[in-house]
Structures are given as C-alpha cells and as structure tokens.
Design an enzyme around this catalytic site. Structure first.
Site, short mmCIF file in Angstrom:
data_model
loop_
_atom_site.label_atom_id
_atom_site.label_comp_id
_atom_site.label_asym_id
_atom_site.label_seq_id
_atom_site.Cartn_x
_atom_site.Cartn_y
_atom_site.Cartn_z
N CYS A 54 0.85 -1.18 -0.16
CA CYS A 54 0.16 0.06 -0.03
C CYS A 54 0.88 1.17 0.03
N CYS A 59 -1.72 1.61 -2.99
CA CYS A 59 -2.61 2.99 -2.72
C CYS A 59 -2.09 4.20 -2.76
N LYS A 62 -0.35 5.49 -5.88
CA LYS A 62 -1.39 5.48 -6.85
C LYS A 62 -2.32 6.50 -6.91
N GLY A 192 -4.42 -6.20 -19.00
CA GLY A 192 -5.43 -6.52 -17.54
C GLY A 192 -6.50 -5.63 -17.65
N TYR A 195 -8.60 -3.58 -11.16
CA TYR A 195 -8.21 -2.39 -10.32
C TYR A 195 -7.03 -1.64 -10.94
N GLU A 199 -6.90 1.78 -13.07
CA GLU A 199 -6.28 2.80 -12.30
C GLU A 199 -5.17 3.58 -12.89
N HIS A 464 -26.49 20.30 0.27
CA HIS A 464 -26.59 20.74 -0.91
C HIS A 464 -25.33 21.97 -1.13
N GLU A 469 -25.55 14.19 -2.25
CA GLU A 469 -26.80 14.22 -1.80
C GLU A 469 -27.69 13.46 -2.98
P1 FAD Z 1 1.63 -6.10 1.86
O1 FAD Z 1 1.09 -4.81 2.27
O2 FAD Z 1 1.66 -6.72 0.53
O3 FAD Z 1 2.85 -6.42 2.73
C1 FAD Z 1 3.51 -7.77 2.95
C2 FAD Z 1 5.00 -7.32 3.23
O4 FAD Z 1 5.69 -8.61 3.70
C3 FAD Z 1 5.82 -6.81 2.01
O5 FAD Z 1 6.68 -5.75 2.69
C4 FAD Z 1 6.55 -7.82 1.87
O6 FAD Z 1 7.87 -7.47 1.07
C5 FAD Z 1 7.13 -8.83 2.92
N1 FAD Z 1 7.39 -9.97 2.89
C6 FAD Z 1 6.87 -11.06 1.86
N2 FAD Z 1 7.44 -12.22 2.07
C7 FAD Z 1 8.27 -11.91 3.14
C8 FAD Z 1 9.23 -12.85 3.91
N3 FAD Z 1 9.37 -14.05 3.47
N4 FAD Z 1 10.02 -12.28 4.92
C9 FAD Z 1 9.90 -10.96 5.28
N5 FAD Z 1 8.85 -10.23 4.81
C10 FAD Z 1 8.34 -10.72 3.66
N6 FAD Z 1 -5.79 -1.21 -1.25
C11 FAD Z 1 -6.66 -0.23 -0.91
O7 FAD Z 1 -7.50 -0.52 -0.05
N7 FAD Z 1 -6.87 0.96 -1.94
C12 FAD Z 1 -6.02 1.13 -2.68
O8 FAD Z 1 -6.37 2.16 -3.49
C13 FAD Z 1 -5.41 0.29 -3.24
N8 FAD Z 1 -4.49 0.57 -4.38
C14 FAD Z 1 -3.73 -0.72 -4.79
C15 FAD Z 1 -2.86 -0.21 -5.85
C16 FAD Z 1 -2.16 -1.09 -6.47
C17 FAD Z 1 -1.24 -0.67 -7.57
C18 FAD Z 1 -1.87 -2.12 -5.78
C19 FAD Z 1 -0.81 -3.34 -6.17
C20 FAD Z 1 -2.57 -2.69 -4.62
C21 FAD Z 1 -3.45 -1.84 -4.12
N9 FAD Z 1 -4.39 -2.00 -2.98
C22 FAD Z 1 -5.05 -0.94 -2.72
C23 FAD Z 1 -4.09 -3.18 -2.16
C24 FAD Z 1 -3.43 -3.16 -0.98
O9 FAD Z 1 -2.06 -2.45 -1.14
C25 FAD Z 1 -2.97 -4.70 -0.43
O10 FAD Z 1 -4.18 -5.08 -0.19
C26 FAD Z 1 -2.51 -4.51 1.08
O11 FAD Z 1 -1.21 -3.67 0.86
C27 FAD Z 1 -2.23 -5.87 1.56
O12 FAD Z 1 -1.54 -5.77 2.64
P2 FAD Z 1 -0.70 -6.97 3.61
O13 FAD Z 1 -0.65 -6.61 4.98
O14 FAD Z 1 -1.70 -8.12 3.24
O15 FAD Z 1 0.54 -7.42 2.38
P1 NDP Z 2 -7.17 -8.85 -10.45
O1 NDP Z 2 -6.94 -10.17 -10.08
O2 NDP Z 2 -8.19 -8.15 -9.92
O3 NDP Z 2 -7.30 -8.74 -12.23
C1 NDP Z 2 -6.32 -9.25 -12.83
C2 NDP Z 2 -6.67 -8.63 -14.48
O4 NDP Z 2 -5.58 -9.15 -15.50
C3 NDP Z 2 -8.07 -9.39 -14.97
O5 NDP Z 2 -8.63 -8.14 -15.67
C4 NDP Z 2 -7.78 -10.40 -15.68
O6 NDP Z 2 -8.58 -10.71 -16.59
C5 NDP Z 2 -6.26 -9.89 -16.40
N1 NDP Z 2 -5.37 -11.03 -16.89
C6 NDP Z 2 -4.97 -12.10 -15.96
N2 NDP Z 2 -4.23 -12.73 -16.60
C7 NDP Z 2 -4.11 -12.18 -17.95
C8 NDP Z 2 -3.49 -12.54 -19.31
N3 NDP Z 2 -2.42 -13.63 -19.36
N4 NDP Z 2 -3.67 -11.71 -20.15
C9 NDP Z 2 -4.31 -10.73 -20.32
N5 NDP Z 2 -5.12 -10.20 -19.26
C10 NDP Z 2 -4.80 -11.13 -18.06
O7 NDP Z 2 -5.67 -8.10 -10.32
P2 NDP Z 2 -5.36 -6.68 -9.87
O8 NDP Z 2 -3.96 -6.95 -10.04
O9 NDP Z 2 -5.81 -5.52 -10.77
O10 NDP Z 2 -5.72 -6.28 -8.26
C11 NDP Z 2 -5.53 -7.23 -7.18
C12 NDP Z 2 -6.17 -6.65 -6.26
O11 NDP Z 2 -5.47 -5.44 -5.73
C13 NDP Z 2 -7.78 -6.34 -6.38
O12 NDP Z 2 -8.32 -7.47 -6.27
C14 NDP Z 2 -7.69 -5.17 -5.27
O13 NDP Z 2 -8.44 -5.83 -4.15
C15 NDP Z 2 -6.42 -4.78 -4.91
N6 NDP Z 2 -6.56 -3.40 -5.53
C16 NDP Z 2 -7.20 -2.48 -4.95
C17 NDP Z 2 -7.46 -0.95 -5.44
C18 NDP Z 2 -8.22 -0.16 -4.75
O14 NDP Z 2 -8.76 -0.31 -3.61
N7 NDP Z 2 -8.60 0.92 -5.45
C19 NDP Z 2 -6.48 -0.68 -6.52
C20 NDP Z 2 -5.66 -1.74 -6.86
C21 NDP Z 2 -5.77 -2.98 -6.55
P3 NDP Z 2 -9.77 -11.72 -16.53
O15 NDP Z 2 -10.81 -11.16 -15.98
O16 NDP Z 2 -10.06 -12.30 -18.16
O17 NDP Z 2 -9.23 -12.90 -15.81
#
Ligand code: FAD
Ligand code: NDP
Length: 489
Positions: A54, A59, A62, A192, A195, A199, A464, A469
C-alpha cells in the site's frame, strides 16, 4: 547460524498494512513483539522500504498520481472559471520525485512507530524452520533464528508476470515499478482490466500519455457490470484506447528501443502488432507463500490460489499460526481489511476482545478518472441471490455542479442503489460513479453496515450542493422504465 532472540510472544512475518497494524496493536497491549520484513526487488530491480504494498507500490503512490491526473483535468476546467492559463506541461520527473519522497517519509514513520511501541524490527526474509521458529536471511546473507508463541503471516502478494508470453519478463514492468520510474513511461500498453490496470491507465492518460488497455475478457470482473462499462466508457471519452478481446503473444525490443507487441484478437483469431515505449502487466497478483517453507510448519494452502487457508479467527491449519491480508484465502485484497483484521487478531491474542473481522459490506473505490465507489452487492449478485422479482434498483444519471460551468460531459455520472423490494426495502448495495466517489461511499457504508433501508436513506437530508446528496434523492426505479436523468436542483 547466529541464534536470535527466541522469546517473543508474537512474531509477525511481513511489515505491510496487516502485519504492522497487528504488531503495533499487540505491543500496545503489552506483548513482546517482533516484525520481520524484507522486500525482494522486482525483476526490473525496483526496491523500496518498510510499509508493504500500500505504502510503496500501491494505494499511496497510486492515489497521488491519480491526483496529479485530476489536477490536469481541473486545469482544463479553469479557463471556464476565469483563470488565464498558459500552456501547461506535465513533468513526470517532478511528480515522481515528490511522490517518492512522500513514500520515503512514510517508510521512516513506520520505523519510528515500531520503535516507539518497542516492536523489534528485523530487515530479513523469513521462512519457517518449524512451527514455532523462523529463519531470516538479511541482505548480506546473515541468518537469524527467531521463535515465538504466536506467529502471524502477513506477507501479501506480488504482481504476476505472464511468463508464458515471450519477452514479458525481460521487457515488461508492473505496478511494482511504475511509481518508481524516474522518466515518463511514454506511450504505454497496459495489459489487464481490473483495479490496477484501469487505475494506472487512467492516471497515465490524465497525465497526457498515449495509453492503451488490452482487455482479454471483461473489465472489473466481480464488480457490477453496468458500472464497469460506464467506467471504461468515460475513460475512452478521456482518450484511453481499448483493445477488447485481445491477448498479447510476444514482446520484442526494436533496434530503436521501442517495444513491439504482437497480440491475438480472440474473436477473429488474427494477429496484430503495435509499438510502445512501455508495457505494463496488470494481470493479477501472486500471494507470497512460495518461499515461506510452510510445509515445515504444517500450514496448509489452497494449491490453486497458493493462498493460506484460514478460518473466521484468521487461524491457519496450525492453531498458533495465523494469516491476514492479501496472503489469506478468501479475503479482499484491500488495505483497510488487512489493517482491521490485524488489529482484531492482536486484540483477541491479548484477551482484549473476542470480535472477529466482518468481511461483509466492505466498501471500496476504484480510482479511475471518474471514480467508482461501491459497497454491498452488485445488481447481478442481488438478483442471483434474491431473484429479480424481489430486487428493486433505484438509479439516476446526474450532473455534478462543477461540471456545468466547465462544460464537461457528465454522461457517465451515475448512481444506483440496489434494494430488497419488500418494505422497508433493505439496501443491499450502493454504486456511485462520479467525483470523490471514495469520500461519498465511505459515509453511506456506515448506513449499509447498520442495515439501512431505502426509506431511511430517503429520509436522510442531503447536503446541498453535492454529488452525495443525489444518493438521498434516488426516486426512479429501474423497473418503472422512467427516465432516470436528474434535472434541476
Ligand atoms: P503487504 O502490504 O503486501 O505487505 C507484505 C509485506 O511482507 C511486504 O513488505 C513484503 O515485502 C513482505 N514479505 C513478503 N514475504 C516476506 C518474507 N518471507 N519475509 C519477510 N517479509 C516478507 N488497497 C486499498 O485498500 N486501496 C487502494 O487504493 C489500493 N490500491 C492499490 C494499488 C495497487 C497498484 C496495488 C498493487 C494494490 C492496491 N491496494 C489497494 C491493495 C493493498 O495495497 C493491499 O491489499 C495491502 O497492501 C495488503 O496488505 P498486506 O499486509 O496483506 O500485505
Ligand atoms: P485482479 O486479479 O483483480 O485482475 C487481473 C486482471 O488481469 C483481470 O482483468 C484479468 O482478466 C487480467 N489477466 C490475467 N491474466 C491475463 C493474461 N494472461 N492476459 C491478459 N489479461 C490477463 O488483479 P489486480 O492486480 O488488478 O488487483 C489485485 C487486487 O488488488 C484487487 O483485487 C484489489 O483488491 C487490490 N487493489 C485495490 C485497489 C483499490 O482499492 N482501489 C486498487 C488496485 C488493486 P480476466 O478477468 O479475463 O481474468
């Protein structure tokens, strides 16, 4: 091997959203806690600090880049409001540096917070030795053994590379890299349709970059599909190109450095080709379970998803080992759910509470150019669960006041509330597409969590003039067939 401290009450593997929240809460409640966190650089070599996905590659960067793109839109609106604007250029380098500096300040903040709460932090990559012990390896190869009464796995996930596609790994980047690029990615292909893809494509387009999204099936799988269509319709109106029903087959680097992508049109079976400066894979995420040696501790995973199997208490197949956040099976991949699950788990472990995390009615927002916020069931889910005859959908196309003077097209600004038909018409789901959708949805999520009915929402006095609203003014049902376009004040 150096023997580390082996006497923690709680050891948390993973210093991201869930792990840090759990560790801090447990320490505050008097437990002796350690956190281990280690970031494996991305295949392109990007690395970052403490805080997890995050903070570093999710998050936070982004939303800031989304904000940068929204500002571009506001600058376009500004002349309508009397501002004289010179030609405006966007500089990626300046934006990226500012975003990265903020992220670094958050990394530092997390370290300070751990220190303040006396949580011991190890920058090591951990794997299980047995069910009470993990071994951590530092960057310099030094090994540390740590053992604890309770162990929480919060290792999150990483982007999935479609390695079956030639050139995907060599030439593509993922969300682990995009926020840390020093230079603009230029003309970008985003593969893909969920999300991350939408985004990223949204803010890249908003920053003025030539952006194409390649969708193999449907956008935003799992979301209300009417809303998903409106999201992509608006993006297309803002300049994002969409290649639908296509899947890439090859990426090659041309002598001039550009990337030549070959793809297949899944309907016609024909091949096509295009050149881009950057290919961004947004094709889902893989849970970080592979290197944990879970079998040494006896922790079971789902062999298909590779996620850790947990019960309602977040307990794995081993009673003193837990998994929270993205790494746990069946959990939403969202920061606030990981945080709340971590805090509640700590409170239970410390005997402070028996509350378990409620994963129902979790609100979320997709930060696309027109933001989409939702909570509860989609229309499709509501119909599947309750039957069409028992579901009433109220809806409206509305025009945000700020769009009027700016002469912005508001064709996709839309709200729908999915309710049970039987009085008092319990609200099953709310879907809001428009500016500040996250802010709007957050408030209504409380009402829905508390079991609000349509009648109660209609008795809620609006503020408003706002977009929010409009939710409290949803009078037209889909079933009536009446025009749902809001007119007047
Ligand atoms: P993480 O935050 O992924 O933390 C896991 C940590 O463990 C990492 O630092 C990793 O390096 C470490 N780790 C892994 N393996 C090991 C190991 N063996 N030993 C030591 N450390 C290790 N969620 C939202 O709610 N709102 C958003 O707007 C949003 N935007 C997103 C945008 C993107 C591009 C992405 C990819 C995700 C987004 N998410 C969003 C999802 C959100 O970031 C994740 O759901 C959240 O960070 C998950 O938290 P976590 O604690 O499960 O894992
Ligand atoms: P998702 O697993 O939600 O989606 C993967 C996407 O990639 C789908 O559209 C899938 O298509 C496509 N895809 C997978 N494999 C292929 C391939 N070989 N060729 C072409 N397209 C492919 O993953 P995200 O990484 O987008 O998000 C992961 C999670 O992170 C989300 O579920 C969300 O919870 C979290 N997140 C939250 C955000 C927020 O809160 N604003 C922002 C970003 C992430 P198909 O449907 O056909 O399988």
């Amino acid at each position: 091997m150096e023997a580390g401290r082996q006497d923690y009450d709680l050891l948390v593997i993973g210093g991201g959203s869930g792990g840090l929240a759990c560790a801090k809460e447990a320490a505050q409640l008097g437990k002796k806690v350690a956190v281990v966190d280690y970031v494996e650089p991305s295949p392109q070599g990007t690395r970052w600090g403490l805080g997890g996905t995050c903070v570093n590659v999710g998050c936070i960067p982004k939303k800031l880049m989304h904000q940068a793109a929204l500002l571009g839109g506001m600058i376009q609106d500004a002349p309508h409001y009397g501002w004289a604007i010179q030609p405006v250029l966007h500089d990626w380098r300046t934006m990226a540096e500012a975003v990265q500096n903020h992220v670094k300040s958050l990394n530092w903040g997390h370290r300070v917070q751990l220190q303040d709460r006396k949580v011991k932090y190890f920058n090591i990559k951990a794997c299980f030795v047995n069910e009470h012990t993990v071994c951590g390896v530092a960057k310099d190869g030094k090994e540390t053994l740590l053992s604890a009464e309770h162990i929480v796995i919060a290792t999150g996930g990483r982007p999935r590379y479609p390695t079956h596609i030639e050139g995907a790994l060599e030439y593509g980047i993922t969300s682990d890299d995009i926020f840390w690029l020093k230079e603009s990615p230029g003309k970008t292909l985003v593969v893909g349709a969920s999300y991350v893809a939408l985004e990223c494509a949204g803010f890249l387009t908003g920053l003025g970059l030539d952006t194409t999204v390649m969708i193999r099936s449907i956008p935003l799988r799992g979301f209300d599909q009417q809303m998903s269509s409106l999201v992509t319709e608006y993006m297309a109106s803002q300049g994002t190109r969409f290649l639908r029903g296509c899947t890439p087959s090859r990426v090659r680097r041309l002598p001039d450095g550009q990337l030549q992508v070959t793809w297949e049109d899944l309907t016609s079976g024909k091949e096509d080709m295009g050149t881009f400066n950057t290919v961004l894979w947004a094709t889902g995420r893989i849970p970080e379970t592979r290197s944990l040696n879970l079998e040494k501790a006896g922790v079971n995973i789902n062999p298909n998803s590779q996620k850790i199997l947990v019960d309602a208490q977040e307990t794995t197949s081993i009673p003193h080992i837990y998994a929270i956040g993205d790494v746990a099976e069946g959990r939403p991949e969202l920061t606030p759910t990981a945080i709340m699950a971590g805090k509640l788990l700590a409170q239970r472990l410390c005997g402070q509470s028996s509350d378990v995390m409620d994963y129902d009615n979790v609100p979320t927002t997709v930060f696309t150019p027109l933001e989409y916020g939702c909570v509860g069931l989609s229309e499709e889910e509501a119909v599947a669960r309750h039957g069409e005859e028992h579901v009433e959908v109220y809806h409206a196309y509305y025009k945000p006041l700020e769009f009027t003077v700016a002469e912005r097209d508001a064709s996709q600004c839309y709200i729908k509330m999915v309710c049970l038909r039987k009085p008092p018409q319990l609200v099953l789901g709310l879907h809001f597409l428009g500016p500040n959708a996250g802010e709007v949805t957050q408030g209504f999520a409380l009402g829905i969590k508390c079991g609000a009915s349509y009648v109660q929402v209609m008795r809620t006095v609006g503020i408003h003039p706002t977009c929010a609203e409009e939710v409290a003014k949803l009078r037209i049902s889909k079933r009536s067939g009446l025009d749902p376009t809001v007119t007047g004040c």
